[in-house]
Design an enzyme around this catalytic site. Structure first.
Site, PDB file in Angstrom:
ATOM      1  N   SER A  21      12.503  35.931  -0.745  1.00  0.00           N
ATOM      2  CA  SER A  21      13.765  35.622  -0.067  1.00  0.00           C
ATOM      3  C   SER A  21      14.400  36.924   0.398  1.00  0.00           C
ATOM      4  O   SER A  21      14.768  37.777  -0.404  1.00  0.00           O
ATOM      5  CB  SER A  21      14.714  34.889  -1.014  1.00  0.00           C
ATOM      6  N   HIS A  46      11.076  33.921   3.329  1.00  0.00           N
ATOM      7  CA  HIS A  46      12.143  32.915   3.249  1.00  0.00           C
ATOM      8  C   HIS A  46      13.449  33.508   3.772  1.00  0.00           C
ATOM      9  O   HIS A  46      13.878  34.574   3.327  1.00  0.00           O
ATOM     10  CB  HIS A  46      12.292  32.497   1.783  1.00  0.00           C
ATOM     11  N   ASP A  48      17.501  32.796   4.380  1.00  0.00           N
ATOM     12  CA  ASP A  48      18.613  31.945   3.951  1.00  0.00           C
ATOM     13  C   ASP A  48      19.764  32.020   4.939  1.00  0.00           C
ATOM     14  O   ASP A  48      20.401  33.061   5.075  1.00  0.00           O
ATOM     15  CB  ASP A  48      19.091  32.403   2.564  1.00  0.00           C
ATOM     16  N   MET A  50      23.424  30.686   5.979  1.00  0.00           N
ATOM     17  CA  MET A  50      24.612  30.061   5.360  1.00  0.00           C
ATOM     18  C   MET A  50      25.773  30.035   6.343  1.00  0.00           C
ATOM     19  O   MET A  50      25.978  31.004   7.080  1.00  0.00           O
ATOM     20  CB  MET A  50      25.025  30.861   4.137  1.00  0.00           C
ATOM     21  N   HIS A  79      15.673  28.425   5.841  1.00  0.00           N
ATOM     22  CA  HIS A  79      16.403  27.475   5.004  1.00  0.00           C
ATOM     23  C   HIS A  79      17.830  27.376   5.530  1.00  0.00           C
ATOM     24  O   HIS A  79      18.627  28.294   5.348  1.00  0.00           O
ATOM     25  CB  HIS A  79      16.371  28.000   3.550  1.00  0.00           C
ATOM     26  N   MET A  81      21.338  26.300   5.324  1.00  0.00           N
ATOM     27  CA  MET A  81      22.414  25.790   4.461  1.00  0.00           C
ATOM     28  C   MET A  81      23.634  25.611   5.353  1.00  0.00           C
ATOM     29  O   MET A  81      24.587  26.388   5.324  1.00  0.00           O
ATOM     30  CB  MET A  81      22.669  26.780   3.328  1.00  0.00           C
ATOM     31  N   ASP A 185      13.531  26.925  -5.323  1.00  0.00           N
ATOM     32  CA  ASP A 185      14.371  28.006  -4.794  1.00  0.00           C
ATOM     33  C   ASP A 185      15.603  28.210  -5.678  1.00  0.00           C
ATOM     34  O   ASP A 185      16.430  27.318  -5.801  1.00  0.00           O
ATOM     35  CB  ASP A 185      14.806  27.616  -3.367  1.00  0.00           C
TER      36      ASP A 185
HETATM   37  C1  DX5 Z   1      20.329  30.471  -2.616  1.00  0.00           C
HETATM   38  C2  DX5 Z   1      19.188  30.713  -1.660  1.00  0.00           C
HETATM   39  C3  DX5 Z   1      18.015  31.320  -2.293  1.00  0.00           C
HETATM   40  C4  DX5 Z   1      18.251  32.682  -2.889  1.00  0.00           C
HETATM   41  C5  DX5 Z   1      17.368  32.789  -4.094  1.00  0.00           C
HETATM   42  O1  DX5 Z   1      21.392  29.996  -1.896  1.00  0.00           O
HETATM   43  O2  DX5 Z   1      18.781  29.496  -1.060  1.00  0.00           O
HETATM   44  O3  DX5 Z   1      16.893  31.351  -1.420  1.00  0.00           O
HETATM   45  O4  DX5 Z   1      17.967  33.731  -2.017  1.00  0.00           O
HETATM   46  O5  DX5 Z   1      17.694  33.958  -4.743  1.00  0.00           O
HETATM   47  P1  DX5 Z   1      17.278  34.268  -6.239  1.00  0.00           P
HETATM   48  O6  DX5 Z   1      15.785  34.292  -6.290  1.00  0.00           O
HETATM   49  O7  DX5 Z   1      17.913  35.600  -6.460  1.00  0.00           O
HETATM   50  O8  DX5 Z   1      17.863  33.185  -7.110  1.00  0.00           O
HETATM   51 ZN    ZN Z   2      16.830  29.557   0.110  1.00  0.00          ZN
END
Ligand code: DX5
Ligand code: ZN
Length: 239
Positions: A21, A46, A48, A50, A79, A81, A185
């Site tokens: 990630s 990956h 993220d 947001m 991903h 969010m 995740d």
């Molecule tokens: C959380 C994300 C994850 C995050 C995981 O909102 O979707 O992908 O980066 O991070 P770790 O491995 O640090 O929990």
């Molecule tokens: Zn994620």
């Protein structure tokens, strides 16, 4: 635009699949960290995304995704969010996303969006949060390429793994075809990754636990070994 043409089935041929990630990477020099991950043998990345609404945090968006695409040929697992993922599918595909996952909590009937993602040439995924019942995604697990089981509430890296994800992974594993990526995740690391593998996950998102290490390739290899020797994968002994 260079896309990765790798399908879920292609990726699953190179097991085990640790999915770094980039949220935990050094944003001062993403190109450096991505090169480092490639050299360490990462097969996928990956990302993220947001929106400060579906989750109480902001990360990065389309322009940074596009910049990441220019750094690497690895498949990009995006991903989303986001409260309104349907508005951003095309911009993220145009930016170079290969796998695009959105949340069942905001799109409870996801088939139409899966189709839109496929029409753009990308591979759809569905994500679910820890409090969301697994039954909400079970009818759709074979209509998409990836099921993203959250083991933390999304929004931040570095949180503790919630074992509620394990039973969900088992249920998804029972229902999903062998070429569906079953991703976990949040809080995935040396104390939790083997349990996820034993439950049936085959794609392991790791942020903090990976980038914490001064030696990325050693850590990646260590996680791969923990997956390979997870309990259910050990040969059965008699007596
Ligand atoms: C959380 C994300 C994850 C995050 C995981 O909102 O979707 O992908 O980066 O991070 P770790 O491995 O640090 O929990
Ligand atoms: Zn994620």
């Amino acid at each position: 635009m260079i896309y990765s043409n790798k399908t879920a089935a292609d990726l699953l041929r190179t097991k085990p699949l640790i999915n770094p990630s980039l949220l935990a990477a050094d944003f001062r020099n993403l190109a450096h960290d991505i090169r480092h991950l490639e050299e360490a043998g990462a097969k996928i990345l990956h990302l993220d995304i947001m929106d400060g609404h579906f989750v109480p945090n902001l990360s990065f968006g389309v322009p940074v995704t596009e910049a990441i695409r220019r750094c690497t040929d690895l498949p990009l697992d995006v991903h989303l969010m986001l409260s309104e993922p349907q508005k951003y599918i095309k911009p993220f595909r145009d930016a170079g996303a290969d796998f695009i996952s959105f949340h069942i909590e905001v799109v409870p009937a996801p088939r139409q969006l899966f189709d839109e993602i496929r029409k753009l040439g990308a591979k759809p995924g569905i994500a679910l949060n820890p409090p969301t019942p697994v039954e909400s995604v079970l009818p759709f697990v074979n209509d998409c390429d990836l099921v993203l089981t959250m083991s933390v509430m999304p929004g931040f890296g570095g949180q503790s793994f919630n074992p509620v994800a394990l039973e969900k992974i088992r249920r998804i594993r029972e229902k999903a075809g062998e070429n569906v990526l079953i991703s976990v995740d949040g809080g995935v690391g040396e104390n939790t990754i083997a349990d996820c593998a034993a439950a049936g996950a085959n794609l392991f998102v790791a942020g903090t636990a990976l980038f914490d290490s001064p030696n990325l390739s050693e850590r990646l290899r260590f996680f791969e070994e923990l997956v390979l020797y997870a309990p259910s994968k050990l040969p059965q002994h008699n007596g």
